[in-house]
Write a protein that holds these residues in place. Structure first.
Motif, PDB file in Angstrom:
ATOM      1  N   SER A  48      40.861  32.700  45.589  1.00 18.75           N
ATOM      2  CA  SER A  48      41.894  33.480  44.899  1.00 18.75           C
ATOM      3  C   SER A  48      42.200  34.799  45.584  1.00 18.75           C
ATOM      4  N   LYS A  49      41.193  35.438  46.123  1.00 17.41           N
ATOM      5  CA  LYS A  49      41.391  36.813  46.565  1.00 17.41           C
ATOM      6  C   LYS A  49      41.985  36.893  47.961  1.00 17.41           C
TER       7      LYS A  49
ATOM      8  N   TYR B  25      34.650  38.683  46.935  1.00 21.71           N
ATOM      9  CA  TYR B  25      35.247  39.659  47.860  1.00 21.71           C
ATOM     10  C   TYR B  25      34.530  39.695  49.212  1.00 21.71           C
TER      11      TYR B  25
ATOM     12  N   ARG C  38      43.894  27.968  41.980  1.00 21.25           N
ATOM     13  CA  ARG C  38      42.721  27.800  41.113  1.00 21.25           C
ATOM     14  C   ARG C  38      41.647  26.940  41.776  1.00 21.25           C
TER      15      ARG C  38
ATOM     16  N   SER D 294      36.651  30.971  40.464  1.00 21.13           N
ATOM     17  CA  SER D 294      35.258  31.387  40.259  1.00 21.13           C
ATOM     18  C   SER D 294      35.021  31.756  38.795  1.00 21.13           C
TER      19      SER D 294
ATOM     20  N   ASP E  93      28.246  36.693  42.445  1.00 19.30           N
ATOM     21  CA  ASP E  93      29.701  36.513  42.503  1.00 19.30           C
ATOM     22  C   ASP E  93      30.162  37.146  43.812  1.00 19.30           C
TER      23      ASP E  93
ATOM     24  N   SER F 142      35.520  31.923  45.693  1.00 21.23           N
ATOM     25  CA  SER F 142      36.861  31.461  45.345  1.00 21.23           C
ATOM     26  C   SER F 142      37.846  31.721  46.482  1.00 21.23           C
TER      27      SER F 142
HETATM   28  C1  LIG Z   1      34.489  39.644  40.704  1.00 23.37           C
HETATM   29  C2  LIG Z   1      35.424  38.569  40.280  1.00 23.37           C
HETATM   30  N1  LIG Z   1      34.931  37.356  39.995  1.00 23.37           N
HETATM   31  C3  LIG Z   1      35.734  36.357  39.618  1.00 23.37           C
HETATM   32  C4  LIG Z   1      37.084  36.543  39.489  1.00 23.37           C
HETATM   33  C5  LIG Z   1      37.923  35.378  39.032  1.00 23.37           C
HETATM   34  O1  LIG Z   1      38.727  34.921  40.059  1.00 23.37           O
HETATM   35  P1  LIG Z   1      39.224  33.413  40.201  1.00 23.37           P
HETATM   36  O2  LIG Z   1      38.850  32.675  38.957  1.00 23.37           O
HETATM   37  O3  LIG Z   1      40.674  33.504  40.402  1.00 23.37           O
HETATM   38  O4  LIG Z   1      38.485  32.863  41.379  1.00 23.37           O
HETATM   39  C6  LIG Z   1      37.638  37.786  39.762  1.00 23.37           C
HETATM   40  C7  LIG Z   1      39.087  38.030  39.596  1.00 23.37           C
HETATM   41  O5  LIG Z   1      39.542  39.139  39.499  1.00 23.37           O
HETATM   42  C8  LIG Z   1      36.791  38.825  40.183  1.00 23.37           C
HETATM   43  O6  LIG Z   1      37.247  40.042  40.473  1.00 23.37           O
END
Ligand SMILES: Cc1ncc(COP(=O)(O)O)c(C=O)c1O
Length: 499
Positions: free
Chosen positions: A325-326, A296, A333, A191, A293, A323
Motif C-alpha cells: 500500500s505505501k 514503511y 489491497r 497489512s 508491522d 504491504s
Molecule cells: C503502520 C501501518 N500499518 C498498517 C497500515 C494499513 O495499511 P494497508 O492495510 O493498506 O496495508 C497502515 C496504513 O496507514 C500503517 O500506517
C-alpha cells in the motif's frame, strides 16, 4: 404435551426433550402461558433423572421460550406482538440495533471526507499521491496477467494466497535476510487485515496488548474491537523503550507486543539495531509474541534500516506484516504476513470467515511486478520523490513552525511528528485548519491513553513539494488563528462582568 425419547439415539436426553418442547412451542401446539409440568413430575413420567429435565428447561429459558413464575411454575412465554399487516412500515432503528463501539474524538472517515473537498492540501493522508501511482505500469501488467492467465486471473484462489505470489514474497523476504518458505507466507487484504487476523486468533477480551506510544491508530482500533487492555510503552529516538517494556512484561503477561521498528507511524522513529536485539530477547524471555508491522521498511531515505525483527527471529516469536500500500497503491489491497508455522492455519481459517481470499487479479499483478523487477524500480523512484517532499516539509516547518512546534527529521517513512509548544483543543485546531483548507492527523488518535501535550502528524507522501510548502504555511496560520481564538475565549472567561 407429548415427548418421545429414544435412548439409543446419539443425541443426549435433555437435548431430545428441549428439542421436542421447542418444536411444539414454535408450531403453536403449546400456546402462550401454557403451564409445563413440574420438573420432578416430568422426570418421573419420562423415566429420566430430574437434572435432565432441569437442563432442558434451562436451555429453553435461555432462548426466551419459557419462563419461571413463582406460584405458577414454568410457562410458555408470550411471543412478541404480531406486526400488523398492511400498516405503514415504521423506519428501522439501526442505531438501536448496533453493537456499542469505542470511538475516538475524531473519526478517520471524517478526515477522509474533508479530504475530498477541492483545493484542500492533504497533510493527513498516509498514502502515496496520485502522481506517484504507476497507472501505466499497472495497466500494462494487468493486460499481461490476462494474456498469461486468462479467466484464471478472475477465479477463486486459495485463502493463503496465489502460490506464485507466495513464492515471490518468500524470495523478497529472503532478500531482506528472512529465511522463510512460501508456506510461511499468508497473503492478506492489506497489512491491516494481517493485524486484525492475528488479533482475532490470539487476543481475548481483557487480554493485555503492548503498543508503542504513540502508535498506528488503525492498530489501536483493532485492539479496541477485540476489547484488549492496551498498554503504551513510550518511544525515544532509538524506538520502543525496552527498559520500560521490561517493567511492563514483569507485571503483566501480554498476549502480544505490536511494534513498527522502521519509520514508525506516526513518529517516524527508526529502532536501532541494539534495541531490536533487546526486544527479541525480552519477547523470548517473557514468552510474548511480537507483531512487527514493517509497512514503511522500504521507505528508507538515508541508508538502509537495520535488519527486521523477523530477520533476527531465531525461535519463531515474530509475526511479520507488510504491504504494497505505501509504495505501490493502497487500492490493490495486497499485503502479507510471514507467520510462525503453528499460527498460519488458524490465521487462514480466520481469513476464510473474513473475506475468503485476497483478490486474485491483484495478487497476480503484484507477482508480475516483483518478478519483472518493475516493483524494485518503482520503489527507487518513490524514494527519490519522497526525499524531495520530506526536505520541502523540513524547510517549510523551519520557516513557519519554529515558534509553535518541535520535531525531528524523519530518516524514512512518510511523517513528521510535531509537538505543539502549547497544547490546544484538537477540535478547534481541526476547524481552523479546515477553514484554511489544509488537513493534518491529530496526535490524540495515536495514543491508547490520553497524551500529555498536543501532537500533529504531518504526512509528506501525498502532496507535491510546492503544495507541502503552501500547506505548512496554511497550517501555521491555522495554529495562530486557534491560539488567538482560545486567547479571546480565555480573556472572556476571566474578565469581570461589565454590569
Ligand atoms: C503502520 C501501518 N500499518 C498498517 C497500515 C494499513 O495499511 P494497508 O492495510 O493498506 O496495508 C497502515 C496504513 O496507514 C500503517 O500506517
Amino acid at each position: 404435551m407429548k415427548i418421545g425419547i429414544d435412548r439409543g439415539a446419539p443425541v443426549s436426553l435433555y437435548r431430545q426433550i428441549s428439542q421436542s418442547i421447542r418444536t411444539q412451542i414454535l408450531q403453536g401446539l403449546l400456546p402462550d402461558g401454557y403451564r409445563l409440568p413440574p420438573e420432578r413430575r416430568l422426570a418421573e413420567t419420562l423415566g429420566v433423572n430430574r437434572t435432565t429435565i432441569l437442563n432442558a428447561y434451562r436451555e429453553l429459558k435461555a432462548e426466551g421460550l419459557i419462563g419461571g413464575h413463582v406460584g405458577r411454575g414454568t410457562t410458555v412465554v408470550g411471543r412478541r406482538p404480531e406486526p400488523a399487516t398492511g400498516a405503514p412500515v415504521p423506519q428501522i432503528r439501526w442505531s438501536d440495533l448496533l453493537r456499542p463501539t469505542a470511538s475516538g474524538p475524531v473519526e478517520i472517515r471524517d478526515l477522509m471526507a474533508h479530504s475530498e473537498a477541492r483545493d484542500v492540501i492533504l497533510l493527513s493522508a498516509g498514502f502515496p499521491a496520485p502522481d506517484l501511482t504507476p497507472v501505466e505500469l499497472v495497466r500494462g501488467e494487468t493486460e499481461a496477467v490476462f494474456a498469461e492467465r486468462g479467466a484464471g486471473a478472475l477465479v477463486y484462489a486459495p485463502t493463503e494466497g496465489v502460490s506464485t505470489l507466495r513464492r515471490a514474497l518468500a524470495a523478497l523476504m529472503g532478500d531482506r535476510g528472512v529465511d522463510c518458505r512460501p508456506d510461511d507466507v499468508l497473503v492478506t487484504s492489506g497489512s491491516q487485515q494481517a493485524i486484525d487476523l492475528v488479533t482475532r486468533v490470539l487476543v481475548e477480551p481483557g487480554d493485555v496488548v503492548v503498543v508503542e506510544e504513540p502508535t498506528y491508530f488503525g492498530a489501536l482500533r483493532v485492539f479496541g474491537a477485540a476489547q484488549a487492555r492496551v498498554l503504551g510503552v513510550p518511544i525515544d529516538a532509538q524506538g520502543m523503550r525496552t527498559d520500560l517494556l521490561e517493567h511492563v512484561l514483569r507485571r503483566y503477561q501480554p498476549k502480544l507486543i505490536y511494534t513498527m521498528p522502521s519509520f514508525q507511524n506516526p513518529s517516524g522513529a527508526l529502532m536501532s539495531g541494539e534495541r531490536r536485539l533487546q526486544l527479541i530477547e525480552l519477547a523470548e524471555r517473557f514468552q510474548v509474541p511480537l507483531v512487527e508491522d514493517d509497512v514503511y521498511a522500504d521507505l528508507a531515505l538515508e541508508g538502509a534500516a537495520p535488519p527486521s525483527l523477523k530477520a533476527l527471529d531465531r525461535h519463531g516469536f515474530v509475526v511479520h506484516v507488510s504491504s504494497f500500500s505505501k509504495l505501490l497503491c493502497p487500492g490493490l489491497r495486497v499485503g502479507w504476513a510471514v507467520v510462525p508455522r503453528p499460527l498460519l492455519r488458524r490465521l487462514a481459517r480466520a481469513k476464510e470467515t473474513a473475506d475468503l481470499q485476497t483478490g486474485t487479479l491483484g495478487q497476480m499483478l503484484v507477482e508480475r511486478l516483483l518478478r519483472s523487477g518493475a516493483y524494485a524500480n518503482h520503489v527507487q523512484r518513490v524514494r527519490e520523490s519522497y526525499r524531495a517532499r520530506r526536505d520541502a516539509m523540513q524547510e517549510s516547518l523551519h520557516e513557519h513552525a519554529r515558534d509553535w512546534a518541535s520535531w525531528s527529521l524523519p530518516r524514512g517513512g512518510s511523517y513528521f511528528w510535531c509537538r505543539l509548544a502549547q497544547p490546544m483543543p484538537v477540535d478547534a485546531l481541526l476547524a481552523r485548519a479546515a477553514e484554511r483548507r489544509v488537513t493534518f492527523l491529530p496526535g490524540t488518535l495515536c495514543f491508547a491513553q490520553e497524551p500529555a501535550g498536543g501532537y500533529l502528524r504531518l504526512s509528506f507522501s501525498y502532496a507535491k513539494p510546492g503544495e507541502i510548502r503552501e500547506g505548512v504555511a496554511r497550517l501555521s496560520r491555522a495554529v495562530h488563528d486557534a491560539r488567538e481564538s482560545s486567547a479571546v475565549t480565555a480573556a472572556a472567561e476571566t474578565s469581570p462582568p461589565l454590569v
